[in-house]
Design a protein around this motif. Structure first.
Motif, mmCIF file in Angstrom:
data_model
loop_
_atom_site.group_PDB
_atom_site.id
_atom_site.type_symbol
_atom_site.label_atom_id
_atom_site.label_comp_id
_atom_site.label_asym_id
_atom_site.label_seq_id
_atom_site.Cartn_x
_atom_site.Cartn_y
_atom_site.Cartn_z
ATOM 1 N N PRO A 69 66.524 25.462 53.735
ATOM 2 C CA PRO A 69 67.165 24.324 53.066
ATOM 3 C C PRO A 69 66.440 22.988 53.267
ATOM 4 O O PRO A 69 65.405 22.918 53.940
ATOM 5 C CB PRO A 69 68.558 24.301 53.691
ATOM 6 C CG PRO A 69 68.414 24.980 54.986
ATOM 7 C CD PRO A 69 67.339 26.004 54.813
ATOM 8 N N GLY A 70 67.017 21.941 52.684
ATOM 9 C CA GLY A 70 66.398 20.616 52.680
ATOM 10 C C GLY A 70 65.921 20.148 54.046
ATOM 11 O O GLY A 70 64.870 19.498 54.151
ATOM 12 N N SER A 71 66.662 20.471 55.088
ATOM 13 C CA SER A 71 66.269 20.040 56.440
ATOM 14 C C SER A 71 64.893 20.590 56.805
ATOM 15 O O SER A 71 64.121 19.956 57.542
ATOM 16 C CB SER A 71 67.279 20.544 57.474
ATOM 17 O OG SER A 71 68.580 20.166 57.104
ATOM 18 N N MET A 74 62.337 18.478 55.185
ATOM 19 C CA MET A 74 62.181 17.273 56.008
ATOM 20 C C MET A 74 61.252 17.582 57.185
ATOM 21 O O MET A 74 60.262 16.877 57.425
ATOM 22 C CB MET A 74 63.570 16.821 56.508
ATOM 23 C CG MET A 74 63.579 15.534 57.274
ATOM 24 S SD MET A 74 65.198 15.134 58.024
ATOM 25 C CE MET A 74 66.045 14.241 56.779
ATOM 26 N N PHE A 96 70.833 10.302 56.875
ATOM 27 C CA PHE A 96 69.587 11.055 56.752
ATOM 28 C C PHE A 96 68.367 10.276 57.229
ATOM 29 O O PHE A 96 67.397 10.870 57.705
ATOM 30 C CB PHE A 96 69.470 11.650 55.348
ATOM 31 C CG PHE A 96 70.543 12.692 55.141
ATOM 32 C CD1 PHE A 96 70.425 13.942 55.710
ATOM 33 C CD2 PHE A 96 71.716 12.386 54.469
ATOM 34 C CE1 PHE A 96 71.432 14.892 55.599
ATOM 35 C CE2 PHE A 96 72.736 13.338 54.338
ATOM 36 C CZ PHE A 96 72.588 14.594 54.910
ATOM 37 N N ARG A 99 68.268 11.083 60.769
ATOM 38 C CA ARG A 99 67.635 12.385 61.059
ATOM 39 C C ARG A 99 66.113 12.294 61.022
ATOM 40 O O ARG A 99 65.417 13.029 61.716
ATOM 41 C CB ARG A 99 68.093 13.417 60.035
ATOM 42 C CG ARG A 99 69.492 13.864 60.281
ATOM 43 C CD ARG A 99 69.689 15.211 59.639
ATOM 44 N NE ARG A 99 71.080 15.584 59.728
ATOM 45 C CZ ARG A 99 71.601 16.612 59.087
ATOM 46 N NH1 ARG A 99 70.831 17.337 58.297
ATOM 47 N NH2 ARG A 99 72.861 16.905 59.221
ATOM 48 N N VAL A 143 64.577 7.423 52.598
ATOM 49 C CA VAL A 143 65.423 8.304 51.792
ATOM 50 C C VAL A 143 65.680 7.609 50.461
ATOM 51 O O VAL A 143 66.164 6.476 50.447
ATOM 52 C CB VAL A 143 66.767 8.560 52.516
ATOM 53 C CG1 VAL A 143 67.663 9.473 51.682
ATOM 54 C CG2 VAL A 143 66.527 9.163 53.898
ATOM 55 N N ALA A 145 67.754 8.740 47.909
ATOM 56 C CA ALA A 145 69.179 8.835 47.594
ATOM 57 C C ALA A 145 69.920 9.165 48.880
ATOM 58 O O ALA A 145 69.913 10.307 49.331
ATOM 59 C CB ALA A 145 69.411 9.918 46.553
ATOM 60 N N THR A 147 72.619 10.291 50.794
ATOM 61 C CA THR A 147 73.795 11.080 50.436
ATOM 62 C C THR A 147 75.046 10.655 51.194
ATOM 63 O O THR A 147 76.160 10.846 50.708
ATOM 64 C CB THR A 147 73.505 12.568 50.734
ATOM 65 O OG1 THR A 147 72.169 12.847 50.352
ATOM 66 C CG2 THR A 147 74.435 13.481 49.970
ATOM 67 N N ASP A 172 62.405 11.257 51.054
ATOM 68 C CA ASP A 172 63.476 12.250 50.943
ATOM 69 C C ASP A 172 64.083 12.132 49.556
ATOM 70 O O ASP A 172 64.654 11.107 49.196
ATOM 71 C CB ASP A 172 64.536 11.972 52.027
ATOM 72 C CG ASP A 172 65.721 12.934 51.969
ATOM 73 O OD1 ASP A 172 66.198 13.243 50.869
ATOM 74 O OD2 ASP A 172 66.188 13.345 53.056
ATOM 75 N N VAL A 174 66.190 14.681 48.367
ATOM 76 C CA VAL A 174 67.105 15.827 48.333
ATOM 77 C C VAL A 174 68.191 15.613 47.278
ATOM 78 O O VAL A 174 68.471 16.505 46.476
ATOM 79 C CB VAL A 174 67.711 16.091 49.734
ATOM 80 C CG1 VAL A 174 68.837 17.129 49.662
ATOM 81 C CG2 VAL A 174 66.636 16.568 50.701
ATOM 82 N N THR A 175 68.784 14.435 47.254
ATOM 83 C CA THR A 175 69.881 14.187 46.311
ATOM 84 C C THR A 175 69.392 13.506 45.032
ATOM 85 O O THR A 175 70.161 13.321 44.107
ATOM 86 C CB THR A 175 71.001 13.398 47.032
ATOM 87 O OG1 THR A 175 71.596 14.276 47.996
ATOM 88 C CG2 THR A 175 72.104 12.909 46.126
ATOM 89 N N GLN A 197 70.145 22.558 46.033
ATOM 90 C CA GLN A 197 71.600 22.660 45.813
ATOM 91 C C GLN A 197 72.270 21.410 45.263
ATOM 92 O O GLN A 197 73.493 21.353 45.210
ATOM 93 C CB GLN A 197 72.272 23.036 47.145
ATOM 94 C CG GLN A 197 72.416 21.920 48.167
ATOM 95 C CD GLN A 197 71.188 21.707 49.033
ATOM 96 O OE1 GLN A 197 70.087 22.005 48.624
ATOM 97 N NE2 GLN A 197 71.379 21.168 50.223
ATOM 98 N N LYS A 198 71.476 20.410 44.892
ATOM 99 C CA LYS A 198 72.115 19.159 44.446
ATOM 100 C C LYS A 198 71.984 19.052 42.925
ATOM 101 O O LYS A 198 72.660 19.767 42.207
ATOM 102 C CB LYS A 198 71.479 17.965 45.150
ATOM 103 C CG LYS A 198 71.392 18.130 46.670
ATOM 104 C CD LYS A 198 72.602 17.620 47.373
ATOM 105 C CE LYS A 198 72.341 17.571 48.875
ATOM 106 N NZ LYS A 198 73.511 17.180 49.626
HETATM 107 C C1 LIG Z 1 69.361 13.047 51.785
HETATM 108 C C2 LIG Z 1 69.402 14.405 52.433
HETATM 109 N N1 LIG Z 1 68.380 14.778 53.216
HETATM 110 C C3 LIG Z 1 68.373 15.981 53.820
HETATM 111 C C4 LIG Z 1 69.419 16.864 53.676
HETATM 112 C C5 LIG Z 1 69.371 18.181 54.372
HETATM 113 O O1 LIG Z 1 69.419 19.224 53.453
HETATM 114 P P1 LIG Z 1 70.070 20.645 53.815
HETATM 115 O O2 LIG Z 1 71.507 20.423 54.121
HETATM 116 O O3 LIG Z 1 69.830 21.447 52.551
HETATM 117 O O4 LIG Z 1 69.328 21.194 54.975
HETATM 118 C C6 LIG Z 1 70.504 16.507 52.886
HETATM 119 C C7 LIG Z 1 71.663 17.408 52.724
HETATM 120 O O5 LIG Z 1 72.706 17.024 52.231
HETATM 121 C C8 LIG Z 1 70.492 15.253 52.249
HETATM 122 O O6 LIG Z 1 71.511 14.880 51.479
#
Ligand SMILES: Cc1ncc(COP(=O)(O)O)c(C=O)c1O
Length: 328
Positions: A69-71, A74, A96, A99, A143, A145, A147, A172, A174-175, A197-198
């Motif tokens: 997944p997105g993490s 990252m 995020f 993170r 980042v 967007a 989230t 980033d 992801v969103t 998944q977004k």
């Molecule tokens: C901005 C952003 N970065 C990273 C992630 C991490 O993605 P994942 O939950 O798919 O690991 C998310 C997840 O919502 C996110 O919104």
């Protein structure tokens, strides 16, 4: 009692992700599994890369979905681009960004935080002042967007600032990918990651990434080994690299990739800019309804994401109860 097959409830997903997955994507996920080195799969991988390049707005040859997944996208960016002792300017205006700081630390780097209030975009003036104060910084991370709040930051301006101070950039998306304007090549973004998944309306579990030649040169010229075997792009590229000469690195999530491919085909059919416009249109309709109810959005209008609308819960209203009602 013996375990039964799991049949999930039918929901309308209104959280920040996963989004509802289109039936075409669900059907693609159920197609027969073939081997991850099957010649037909190898050709299919090239198509996935091409579709991702279109979606990111890039010709970067290192454009591929990380098998997690997105993490993991990252972490791919940080473990490959940060070497022990590297100073990294990190913009933090929500969860995020925080993170990202953690990722820099774990890669052995030294984060320099530019903090902005939650619910606001990253302030380019603060970023510029920080880059000036730390001329030895070599990376800027942000980042697009956020989230956790629904704030949209100005990637083009921030990337431009970074380059003027001789920094590479990690963004980033992801969103944002598929939901709001992102032009990796035109804006000069050096490394970017997203999630399936977004705004792609695909199942969770994959993280598209793209690295330009400058970022790739940094990865290939590292003095120390990447501190992750699985995410080391020098190794992953043996599988996802150019041409038909693919060698085993890990077993790709074959069916998940069918799903991503279908979602990207659907996005191509709709048109990327049309998808951005659809999110904007739906945002305006939702906003009209929310405001008609006397409610307010958290983020100031000029900094709002269309695809993620955080609504302030009025004083005296039980926020957990509201969410539970929405879920049901
Ligand atoms: C901005 C952003 N970065 C990273 C992630 C991490 O993605 P994942 O939950 O798919 O690991 C998310 C997840 O919502 C996110 O919104």
């Amino acid at each position: 009692m013996p375990a039964q097959s799991f049949n999930p409830p039918i929901r309308t997903l209104m959280g920040p992700g996963p989004s509802d997955v289109h039936p075409r994507v669900l059907a693609a996920l159920a197609r027969p599994t073939i081997g991850h080195l099957d010649p037909d799969f190898v050709t299919f991988m090239d198509e996935v890369k091409g579709l991702l390049q279109q979606t990111f707005g890039t010709e970067n040859r290192l454009t591929m979905p990380v098998s997690a997944p997105g993490s993991a996208g990252m972490e791919t960016c940080f473990v490959n681009l940060v070497e022990p002792g590297d100073k990294v300017v990190v913009c933090v205006n929500g969860v995020f960004g925080g993170r990202m700081v953690e990722n820099v630390l774990r890669a052995g780097g030294e984060p320099v935080v530019v903090a902005d209030p939650w619910g606001r975009a990253v302030d380019p003036n603060k970023v510029e002042a920080t880059l000036r104060a730390h001329p030895d910084a070599r990376l800027l991370a942000l980042v697009q967007a956020e989230t956790s709040t629904g704030a949209c930051s100005d990637v083009r301006t921030l990337v431009d600032l970074a380059h003027r101070h001789d920094c590479l950039t990690i963004v980033d998306a992801v969103t944002s990918l598929g939901g709001s304007e992102l032009r990796v090549d035109a804006w000069g973004v050096d490394a970017v990651y997203s999630g399936s998944q977004k705004c792609l309306s695909c199942a969770p579990g994959l993280s598209p990434v793209s690295f330009n030649e400058r970022a790739l040169a940094k990865v290939q010229g590292r003095k120390s080994k990447v501190r992750s075997w699985f995410l080391d792009l020098n190794l992953v590229m043996g599988y996802w690299g150019d041409g038909q000469r693919r060698s085993y690195h890990h077993t790709a999530p074959v069916n998940a990739l069918y799903g991503l491919h279908e979602a990207l085909v659907m996005l191509q059919e709709e048109g990327l800019e049309q998808s951005w416009a659809r999110h904007r249109r739906n945002h305006l309709a939702l906003r009209a309804g929310i405001e008609a109810l006397g409610l307010e959005l958290v983020v100031p209008e000029a900094e709002r994401l269309p695809q993620l609308n955080a609504v302030s819960v009025p004083a005296g209203v039980d926020e957990a109860l509201v969410r539970s009602r929405l879920l049901q």
